[in-house]
Design a protein around this motif. Structure first.
Motif, PDB file in Angstrom:
ATOM      1  N   LYS A 100      10.453   4.409  -2.324  1.00 36.62           N
ATOM      2  CA  LYS A 100      11.517   5.181  -2.942  1.00 36.62           C
ATOM      3  C   LYS A 100      11.304   5.278  -4.456  1.00 36.62           C
ATOM      4  N   GLY A 101      11.487   6.488  -4.980  1.00 35.29           N
ATOM      5  CA  GLY A 101      11.235   6.695  -6.390  1.00 35.29           C
ATOM      6  C   GLY A 101      12.493   6.585  -7.228  1.00 35.29           C
ATOM      7  N   SER A 102      12.290   6.474  -8.549  1.00 33.20           N
ATOM      8  CA  SER A 102      13.431   6.320  -9.442  1.00 33.20           C
ATOM      9  C   SER A 102      14.070   7.661  -9.791  1.00 33.20           C
ATOM     10  N   GLU A 103      13.320   8.747  -9.591  1.00 25.87           N
ATOM     11  CA  GLU A 103      13.820  10.046 -10.035  1.00 25.87           C
ATOM     12  C   GLU A 103      14.211  10.906  -8.838  1.00 25.87           C
ATOM     13  N   GLY A 104      15.428  11.291  -8.829  1.00 24.37           N
ATOM     14  CA  GLY A 104      15.898  12.226  -7.811  1.00 24.37           C
ATOM     15  C   GLY A 104      15.476  11.826  -6.413  1.00 24.37           C
ATOM     16  N   MET A 105      14.907  12.774  -5.708  1.00 23.29           N
ATOM     17  CA  MET A 105      14.557  12.527  -4.320  1.00 23.29           C
ATOM     18  C   MET A 105      13.106  12.087  -4.168  1.00 23.29           C
ATOM     19  N   CYS A 119       9.707  10.371  -3.480  1.00 26.83           N
ATOM     20  CA  CYS A 119       9.270   9.147  -2.832  1.00 26.83           C
ATOM     21  C   CYS A 119       7.821   9.294  -2.417  1.00 26.83           C
ATOM     22  N   VAL A 120       7.165   8.153  -2.185  1.00 31.35           N
ATOM     23  CA  VAL A 120       5.762   8.187  -1.754  1.00 31.35           C
ATOM     24  C   VAL A 120       5.645   7.548  -0.379  1.00 31.35           C
ATOM     25  N   ARG A 121       4.593   7.894   0.328  1.00 32.24           N
ATOM     26  CA  ARG A 121       4.335   7.287   1.637  1.00 32.24           C
ATOM     27  C   ARG A 121       3.975   5.822   1.461  1.00 32.24           C
ATOM     28  N   THR A 122       4.374   5.020   2.395  1.00 28.05           N
ATOM     29  CA  THR A 122       3.937   3.622   2.361  1.00 28.05           C
ATOM     30  C   THR A 122       3.116   3.338   3.611  1.00 28.05           C
ATOM     31  N   PHE A 123       2.299   2.322   3.534  1.00 25.58           N
ATOM     32  CA  PHE A 123       1.474   1.920   4.677  1.00 25.58           C
ATOM     33  C   PHE A 123       1.676   0.440   4.908  1.00 25.58           C
ATOM     34  N   LYS A 124       1.551   0.055   6.141  1.00 21.91           N
ATOM     35  CA  LYS A 124       1.659  -1.363   6.463  1.00 21.91           C
ATOM     36  C   LYS A 124       0.351  -2.028   6.047  1.00 21.91           C
ATOM     37  N   VAL A 125       0.453  -3.123   5.309  1.00 23.52           N
ATOM     38  CA  VAL A 125      -0.761  -3.793   4.846  1.00 23.52           C
ATOM     39  C   VAL A 125      -0.498  -5.293   4.823  1.00 23.52           C
ATOM     40  N   TRP A 126      -1.504  -6.096   5.095  1.00 25.14           N
ATOM     41  CA  TRP A 126      -1.330  -7.545   5.067  1.00 25.14           C
ATOM     42  C   TRP A 126      -2.687  -8.189   4.886  1.00 25.14           C
ATOM     43  N   GLN A 127      -2.722  -9.505   4.723  1.00 25.00           N
ATOM     44  CA  GLN A 127      -4.028 -10.123   4.599  1.00 25.00           C
ATOM     45  C   GLN A 127      -4.257 -11.146   5.688  1.00 25.00           C
ATOM     46  N   GLU A 128      -5.531 -11.227   6.095  1.00 31.07           N
ATOM     47  CA  GLU A 128      -5.937 -12.191   7.097  1.00 31.07           C
ATOM     48  C   GLU A 128      -7.291 -12.711   6.676  1.00 31.07           C
ATOM     49  N   HIS A 164       4.078   9.650 -16.618  1.00 31.33           N
ATOM     50  CA  HIS A 164       5.396   9.920 -17.207  1.00 31.33           C
ATOM     51  C   HIS A 164       6.416   8.850 -16.886  1.00 31.33           C
ATOM     52  N   GLY A 165       5.938   7.742 -16.340  1.00 33.46           N
ATOM     53  CA  GLY A 165       6.832   6.593 -16.192  1.00 33.46           C
ATOM     54  C   GLY A 165       7.801   6.620 -15.030  1.00 33.46           C
ATOM     55  N   HIS A 166       7.624   7.545 -14.075  1.00 29.51           N
ATOM     56  CA  HIS A 166       8.498   7.464 -12.904  1.00 29.51           C
ATOM     57  C   HIS A 166       8.155   6.182 -12.144  1.00 29.51           C
ATOM     58  N   LYS A 167       9.176   5.592 -11.512  1.00 27.95           N
ATOM     59  CA  LYS A 167       8.971   4.306 -10.859  1.00 27.95           C
ATOM     60  C   LYS A 167       9.085   4.437  -9.353  1.00 27.95           C
ATOM     61  N   PHE A 168       8.338   3.611  -8.641  1.00 24.73           N
ATOM     62  CA  PHE A 168       8.385   3.645  -7.173  1.00 24.73           C
ATOM     63  C   PHE A 168       8.460   2.244  -6.620  1.00 24.73           C
ATOM     64  N   ASP A 169       9.314   2.085  -5.648  1.00 25.55           N
ATOM     65  CA  ASP A 169       9.422   0.814  -4.965  1.00 25.55           C
ATOM     66  C   ASP A 169       8.210   0.669  -4.044  1.00 25.55           C
ATOM     67  N   LEU A 170       7.492  -0.429  -4.194  1.00 18.34           N
ATOM     68  CA  LEU A 170       6.240  -0.564  -3.445  1.00 18.34           C
ATOM     69  C   LEU A 170       6.483  -0.787  -1.956  1.00 18.34           C
ATOM     70  N   ALA A 171       7.612  -1.381  -1.627  1.00 17.68           N
ATOM     71  CA  ALA A 171       7.860  -1.670  -0.217  1.00 17.68           C
ATOM     72  C   ALA A 171       8.405  -0.448   0.521  1.00 17.68           C
ATOM     73  N   ALA A 196       0.847  -1.196   0.000  1.00 21.19           N
ATOM     74  CA  ALA A 196       0.000   0.000   0.000  1.00 21.19           C
ATOM     75  C   ALA A 196       0.880   1.243   0.000  1.00 21.19           C
ATOM     76  N   ILE A 197       0.630   2.122  -0.933  1.00 21.11           N
ATOM     77  CA  ILE A 197       1.374   3.382  -0.987  1.00 21.11           C
ATOM     78  C   ILE A 197       0.390   4.512  -1.269  1.00 21.11           C
ATOM     79  N   GLU A 198       0.824   5.735  -1.120  1.00 19.83           N
ATOM     80  CA  GLU A 198      -0.101   6.816  -1.457  1.00 19.83           C
ATOM     81  C   GLU A 198      -0.308   6.800  -2.965  1.00 19.83           C
ATOM     82  N   ASN A 199      -1.525   7.145  -3.369  1.00 15.80           N
ATOM     83  CA  ASN A 199      -1.940   6.955  -4.753  1.00 15.80           C
ATOM     84  C   ASN A 199      -1.369   7.999  -5.707  1.00 15.80           C
ATOM     85  N   ARG A 200      -1.059   9.182  -5.209  1.00 19.95           N
ATOM     86  CA  ARG A 200      -0.685  10.258  -6.123  1.00 19.95           C
ATOM     87  C   ARG A 200       0.818  10.355  -6.283  1.00 19.95           C
TER      88      ARG A 200
END
Ligand SMILES: Cc1cc2nc3c(=O)[nH]c(=O)nc-3n(C[C@H](O)[C@H](O)[C@H](O)COP(=O)(O)OP(=O)(O)OC[C@H]3O[C@@H](n4cnc5c(N)ncnc54)[C@H](O)[C@@H]3O)c2cc1C
Ligand code: SF4
Ligand code: FES
Lengths: 831, 135
Positions: free
Chosen positions: B79-84, B86-95, B69-76, B42-46
Motif C-alpha cells: 500500500k502506498g502513501s499517496e492516494g490509491m 500501490c505495488v504488487r507484493t510477492f511471498k518471499v522467505w528464507q531457507e 519523489h519520496g512516495h512511500k510503500f508498505d513492504l508487506a 518482495a515488491i514490484e520494483n517500479r
C-alpha cells in the motif's frame, strides 16, 4: 497627523505594549523605541533555557529586527535614554558601546553619541536590574549577574575555564542559573542567606524536599549562609568569605539576589517614585502623557517580577492610550510561578503559609518519591498552593487560583485531578478573556480564533500563531483541551520541531543525547532513542548529523544513505546516474578533457553537459558502470549528488581580467581543495569574484567572496539564486586568502551544527539573523570560534574521495545492477 | 497461463543489510529487501508514480521510500502513501540462507497442463528447476 509615541525600554513589557497598541489601532501613532540592549526583543524567561543549553539564543527572539521595520517602528537598539525633558516633551538617549552593560550607568562622551526624540506620549518600560548586595569584591573578574542575553554568553564563555562555580541566591532565578551552569561542566554550589531555598514561594517542608532533590542532581546547597566578601587574586575571583568566617573556593560567581526596578529616569524628571514608578489603575504616572508598564512599575503598592501581570498591564495601557477603551482598568494580579529546572517539578501560587485559623489546609506527602502538595483554601477559594514532585494538576489549579473560582467539594480532586479522569477545569466554562498562557499573556478567545479561523489544531500550531504555550510550557495541557473542546480532537505535530521525524528530539537535544550516549551509527541511534524503530525518513538526516558530530569516528551504515550517497552519483528519472568529476574552480586541462571525452564515448553517455557550477556532467551512466568510469576519468568526485560542499565557481580575476583586484581563481581553488566533500544539512554552492562586478554571481551564493580595493575580500553568506533569490549578507571583510578560508570554515561548521536538516543557508541566515551571526562568528560572543575552527579542521582532515570506492567497494553489491534470474522449465511431458 | 512457482533468488547475504536489490524474473523487475532485523520483503520494483526504482530506496519500519519523489510503500502490503497508489507484493522467505520467492510463472499454454504443483530443486548457482506433476 499621527501622534508621536516614544517607548523607553525594549524588553518584554515595552515590546508587548507596542504589539497591543498596533493590534488595536495600527495608525494612531508614529512609534519610536529605545532599548539599551543591542537587539530586538527576546523572551527573557527563556534565558534559563539558553544557559542550560536546551535552546539556542536565536530561538528566543520574540520580535526580531525585521518586525520593527515591518511595523514602521523606529528602534534605537543599543541606545539608553538618560534624560526625559517633560517641559519640552523630549527624551535624550546615549549610544552604548559594546562593552557597556545595558543596566549599568554611563555618561555621554560626545554629542555624536546622543540621540534625541520628541514625544506626544511616553511609555516607560525600563524593567529592573539585578540587585547586587553591598559586599566587597563584586567588581572582580569572574563575577556575573544573570539578566540579559549578553550575561548568558559571558557566563557560558567564562565557565569554559572554570571548575567551581558558586551562585549567590537560592531563589527561583538562582536555582535556574545553578542548573544551567551544571550543563557547562562545572561543579556548582548555591548559597542562600535565608534558612531555606526559595523563601518567597515555599514553606520550610517543601524547601527541604526541594533541597534534597537539587542535591540529588549533583548540586551543592548551603542555606543560612551570609556572604560577606568576594576574595580575588590578580583581579579575578578565587573564593567567598562568609559572615561566620568560613570560606569557599570558586572560579566564578553568579549573583542572583533579587531585582530592583529601574526608576532613576522617572525620579530625575520629577515623577512620583517610591520603590517603583507609581502608576494608577490606567498605568498612568503623575504626568498625564507619561505611562509606565512592567517590572519598573509600582501599582497599589505592589511590584511584580513576573511576566503575567505585565501582560495584563500592557493590555490596559493599550486600551487607554489608543482610546479603544479609555475606561479599562488594571486592578492587580494574582501570581503563580513554575520552577524551570529540568528534573524538578515545582509550581507555587499565592501564600505559602496560612495565617488564619479558619483556613483549610490540605497536605499530601509522599517522601519516598519526593512529592509534596499543599493547598490553602480560604472561603472555598485557593489562597495558596505548592505542588512539588508531581505537578500534573497544576494547570487547573492555576486556573482556579487566577480566576478566583470556587473549588470542588472533594478537595483531593484538586490535588490529584478528578477521579473520572476528566479535567477539573471545564475549559468551555472559562470566560472568553480568561488568560490561558501566562508567560505570553494569551487569552482563551485568541486561541479559539486561531483554532477556528486559522485551522490550528495542534498545540504547536496554536503556539506558532499566538505564542501560547511557548514560554514555560505549563499551559500546553489547557491548550490541548481548548482544541479538543473546539474541534473535537487534537492533532499532534510536536514533530515539526524535531530534527528528524522519527526521533522526538530537537536538534540540540538530539546532539546532546548522541554525545552523552556515544551513539556513532544510525542504527544505534534508533536503538537507544526510538525503541529500535527505524524510520526511513529519518535515516539520511541522522547519517548527516552523525558525521558532523563524529567526523572521524562515525560508523557509516550505507543503508542509512540516500541512493546518491550510496553510489556517489546522482540518480536520474530513468534510473541511470550522472557523473560530475571535480574541476577545481572550473579550471581544467586538455588532458582531463580528453579523458572525459573518451569516457563519454566508451560508456555511451546520453548527454555531455556544461553545468552552472563550471563543470562537466556526464548523464545516463548505468550503476554498474560507475566504478569503471571513475577509474577511466582519474579525477576525484565533484559531489554533485549530495548535501555537501558542491563547488566554488570563480571568474578569471587578476590573472586575465582588466578589472580584477583579487586572485579569484587562486582563492576558489584553495577553497575547493579545502572544503571539498564536507557534508552539511543541505548543499552549499560557493563562488569567488575578482571585483564587485560579480561575474561569478558570488553575491547570490551560499557563500561568496568578493575582492575589493586594497587587497581585501568581502565574505557574503546566505545568498540564493534558485527557487528563492536572495543576495547574501556581508559577514565580514578580511585581508588575506587565509582569513577567507578561516571565516568560511567557521560559518560552514556553525551551519553544520545548527541548521535544521535540509535548511539551505539562506533560510538559516535569515532565521538567525546576520547580526547575531556576526557576533558569534566574528566577535566570538559565545566564545565558540576556536571550537568551530578545530571542528571544521577535523572534518577537512577526515575527507576521503568517495570515488576511491571504485577499487575497494564499501560493501558487496554496492554497484550491482538488477540480477537476471533464469527460470528453467523442466516440464514432465507425460501427458 | 501462470502457475505459482517457488524460485531461488540466491544467498541472503547478496542483499546488503538494510537495503534492497532488484531481480529480474521473466518479465518482472522485483525489488527484494532485507531489513536490519532480517525480515525479507518482495515488491514490484517500479514505482507506480513515475517508474522510480524502489530497490534503490531507503527502507525503515517496513516501508520503502521511492528515491525519485519520496512516495512511500508498505513492504508487506504494497500500500502506498499517496492516494490509491500501490505495488504488487510477492511471498518471499528464507531457507538455509537462501531467498525463496513465490512467483506466478508464465508457462506455455500449449502444454495443456491442468492441475499441477511445483517442487523446487535448489542448486548452487541459484538457477531454478522445477518439475511438474499430474495430480
Ligand atoms: C533568567 C530569568 C528567568 C525568568 N523566568 C521567569 C518565569 O519563568 N516566569 C515569569 O513570569 N518571569 C520570569 N522572569 C522575569 C521576567 O523576565 C520579567 O518579569 C520581565 O522580563 C520584565 O519585563 P520588563 O519589560 O518590565 O523588563 P525587561 O524585560 O528587563 O525589559 C526592560 C528593558 O529596558 C531596557 N532599559 C532599561 N533602562 C533603559 C533606558 N534608560 N533606556 C533604554 N532602555 C532601557 C533594558 O535594557 C531592558 O532591555 C525571568 C527573568 C529572568 C532574568
Ligand atoms: S568579477 Fe570583476 S575581476 Fe572577475 S571577471 Fe568580472 S570584472 Fe573581472
Ligand atoms: S517515481 Fe516514485 S515517487 Fe515519483
Amino acid at each position: 497627523m499621527k501622534r508621536k509615541l516614544v517607548v523607553i525600554g525594549n524588553g518584554m513589557a515595552g515590546a508587548r505594549v507596542v504589539e497591543e497598541i498596533l493590534k488595536r489601532d495600527p495608525n494612531k501613532f508614529k512609534i519610536t523605541m529605545f532599548g539599551a540592549e543591542p537587539y530586538g526583543n527576546y523572551n527573557r524567561i527563556l534565558l534559563s533555557n539558553v544557559l542550560n543549553q536546551t535552546q539556542e539564543p536565536q530561538e528566543i527572539f520574540i520580535n526580531p529586527l525585521s518586525w520593527y521595520q515591518e511595523n514602521d517602528i523606529t528602534l534605537h537598539a543599543g541606545v539608553k535614554v538618560i534624560d526625559i525633558d517633560r517641559e519640552r516633551k523630549k527624551v535624550e538617549g546615549l549610544k552604548l558601546s559594546k562593552a557597556d552593560v545595558a543596566y549599568k550607568d554611563q555618561v555621554p562622551l560626545s554629542e555624536e553619541d546622543v540621540v534625541k526624540e520628541s514625544y506626544d506620549d511616553l511609555i516607560i518600560a525600563t524593567g529592573s536590574r539585578p540587585f547586587v548586595p553591598p559586599i566587597e569584591g563584586t567588581e572582580l573578574k569572574g563575577v556575573f549577574l544573570f539578566r540579559t542575553i549578553d550575561d548568558c554568553h559571558q557566563i557560558a564563555a567564562y565557565a569554559k575555564h572554570c571548575q567551581k562555580a558558586v551562585v549567590i541566591g537560592g531563589g527561583l532565578l538562582g536555582l535556574e542559573a545553578a542548573r544551567g551552569l551544571m550543563t557547562h561542566n562545572v561543579e556548582v554550589c548555591v548559597i542562600e542567606a535565608a534558612p531555606q531555598l526559595m523563601p518567597a514561594q515555599l514553606d520550610l517542608e517543601a524547601a527541604q524536599i526541594l533541597k534534597r532533590s537539587m542535591e540529588a542532581m549533583g548540586l551543592r546547597v548551603f542555606t543560612g549562609v551570609v556572604t560577606s566578601k568576594l576574595v580575588g587574586e590578580n583581579g579575578q575571583v578565587t573564593s567567598l568569605l562568609f559572615k561566620d568566617g568560613s570560606t569557599l573556593e570558586a572560579d566564578m560567581v553568579v549573583i542572583s539576589a533579587g531585582i530592583r526596578p529601574i526608576t532613576e529616569l522617572a525620579f530625575k524628571c520629577g515623577l512620583n517614585v517610591n520603590k517603583g514608578i507609581i502608576c494608577d489603575d490606567q498605568m498612568k504616572t503623575t504626568d498625564l502623557n507619561i505611562f509606565s508598564v512592567g517590572e519598573c512599575v509600582e501599582h497599589r503598592g505592589v511590584i511584580y517580577g513576573l511576566v503575567e501581570p505585565i501582560w495584563q498591564q500592557a493590555r490596559v495601557l493599550a486600551d487607554v492610550i489608543t482610546e479603544v477603551n479609555p475606561k479599562s482598568t488594571y486592578e492587580g494580579s494574582r501570581t503563580g510561578t513554575k520552577l524551570k529546572v529540568m528534573g524538578v517539578e515545582l509550581v507555587s501560587m499565592g501564600e505559602k503559609n496560612s495565617n488564619d485559623l479558619n483556613d483549610e489546609i490540605i497536605v499530601y506527602r509522599d517522601p519516598h518519591r519526593s512529592i509534596y502538595k499543599k493547598l490553602i483554601v480560604r472561603h472555598n477559594k485557593i489562597h495558596g498552593g505548592i505542588l512539588l514532585g508531581d505537578i500534573e494538576s497544576s494547570d487547573s489549579l492555576m486556573q482556579y487560583f487566577m480566576s478566583d473560582l470556587d473549588v470542588p467539594e472533594n478537595r483531593t480532586e484538586i490535588l490529584f485531578g478528578a477521579v473520572s479522569g476528566t479535567s477539573l477545569v471545564d475549559v468551555s466554562t472559562l470566560p472568553e478573556n480568561a488568560q490561558i498562557c501566562n508567560c505570553n499573556g494569551v487569552c482563551k478567545k485568541e486561541i479559539v480564533s486561531a483554532i477556528k479561523d486559522q485551522n490550528c489544531i495542534s498545540v504547536s500550531a496554536v503556539g506558532s500563531k499566538t505564542k501560547a504555550g511557548k514560554g514555560c510550557g505549563s499551559c500546553r495541557g489547557l491548550i490541548a483541551q481548548i482544541i479538543e473542546a473546539t474541534v473535537g480532537k487534537v492533532s499532534y505535530d510536536a514533530s515539526e520541531h524535531f530534527y528528524v521525524p522519527g526521533i522526538a528530539l530537537e536538534k540540540s537535544q538530539l546532539v546532546r543525547e548522541i554525545q552523552d550516549k556515544q551513539l556513532k551509527s544510525v542504527s544505534a541511534v534508533f536503538k537507544e532513542l526510538a525503541d529500535g524503530k527505524e524510520d526511513a525518513d529519518s535515516k539520511a538526516g541522522l547519517a548527516s548529523l552523525l558525521k558532523t558530530v563524529w567526523p572521524d569516528a562515525y560508523e557509516d551504515e550505507r543503508d542509512a544513505r540516500f541512493i546518491n550517497d550510496r553510489v556517489h552519483a546522482n540518480i536520474q528519472k530513468d534510473g541511470t546516474f550522472s557523473v560530475v568529476p571535480r574541476i577545481y574552480a572550473g579550471v581544467t586541462t586538455p588532458d582531463e578533457l580528453m579523458r572525459i571525452a573518451q569516457a563519454a564515448v566508451k560508456y555511451q553517455v546520453k548527454m555531455v553537459k556544461i553545468t552552472g557550477g563550471q563543470r562537466i556532467d556526464l548523464l545516463g551512466v548505468k550503476k554498474e558502470d560507475l566504478p569503471k568510469i571513475w577509474k577511466d576519468l582519474g579525477m576525484p568526485s565533484g559531489h554533485a549528488y549530495t548535501k555537501a560542499f558542491r563547488t566554488c565557481k570563480s571568474c578569471v580575476g587578476t590573472d586575465f581580467c582588466r578589472y580584477g583586484v583579487g586572485d579569484s581563481i587562486g582563492l576558489a581553488q584553495q577553497i575547493e581543495y579545502r572544503f571539498q566533500g564536507i557534508e552539511s544539512p543541505h548543499k552549499m554552492k560557493l563562488a569567488t569574484a575578482g571585483c564587485p562586478r560579480n561575474c561569478s554571481e558570488a553575491y547570490v551564493k551560499d557563500i561568496g567572496a568578493v575582492a575589493i580595493e586594497g587587497g581585501k575580500w568581502e565574505i557574503y553568506v546566505g545568498g540564493a539564486a534558485g527557487a528563492t533569490v536572495r543576495k547574501g549578507d556581508l559577514l565580514c571583510t578580511v585581508d588575506s586568502h587565509e582569513d577567507v578560508l578561516k571565516h568560511i570554515g567557521r560559518f560552514i561548521q556553525y551551519y553544520r551544527e545548527h541548521a535544521k536538516y535540509l535548511e539551505r543557508t539562506y533560510g538559516f541566515v535569515e532565521r538567525i539573523g546576520i547580526d547575531l551571526l556576526k557576533g558569534i562568528l566574528i566577535e566570538d560572543s559565545l566564545g565558540i570560534c576556536a571550537q568551530l575552527d578545530a571542528a571544521i579542521q577535523r572534518a577537512v582532515e577526515a575527507y576521503k574521495d568517495p570515488w576511491q570506492e571504485a577499487d575497494i567497494p564499501a560493501y558487496d553489491h554496492q554497484f550491482s545492477g538488477p540480477q537476471l534470474i533464469q527460470v528453467i522449465h523442466e516440464v514432465n511431458n507425460n501427458g | 497461463m501462470t502457475k505459482q512457482t517457488i524460485i531461488n533468488l540466491g544467498a541472503i547475504e547478496d542483499i546488503p543489510l538494510g537495503q534492497g536489490r532488484c531481480f529480474i524474473v521473466q518479465n518482472d523487475e522485483i525489488a527484494v529487501f532485507r531489513s536490519r532485523s532480517q525480515a525479507i520483503f518482495a515488491i514490484e520494483n517500479r514505482c507506480p508514480h513515475r517508474r522510480g526504482l524502489l530497490a534503490e530506496g531507503i527502507m525503515g519500519n517496513d516501508k520503502v521510500v521511492c528515491p525519485l519523489h519520496g512516495h512511500k510503500f508498505d513492504l508487506a502490503t504494497g500500500k502506498g502513501s499517496e492516494g490509491m497508489e500501490c505495488v504488487r507484493t510477492f511471498k518471499v522467505w528464507q531457507e538455509n540462507g537462501q531467498i525463496l520467492l513465490e512467483y506466478p510463472i508464465a508457462i506455455n499454454v500449449e502444454k495443456k497442463c491442468e492441475d499441477h504443483y511445483a517442487e523446487i530443486v535448489l542448486s548452487a548457482n541459484s538457477k531454478i528447476y522445477y518439475r511438474e506433476e499430474r495430480k
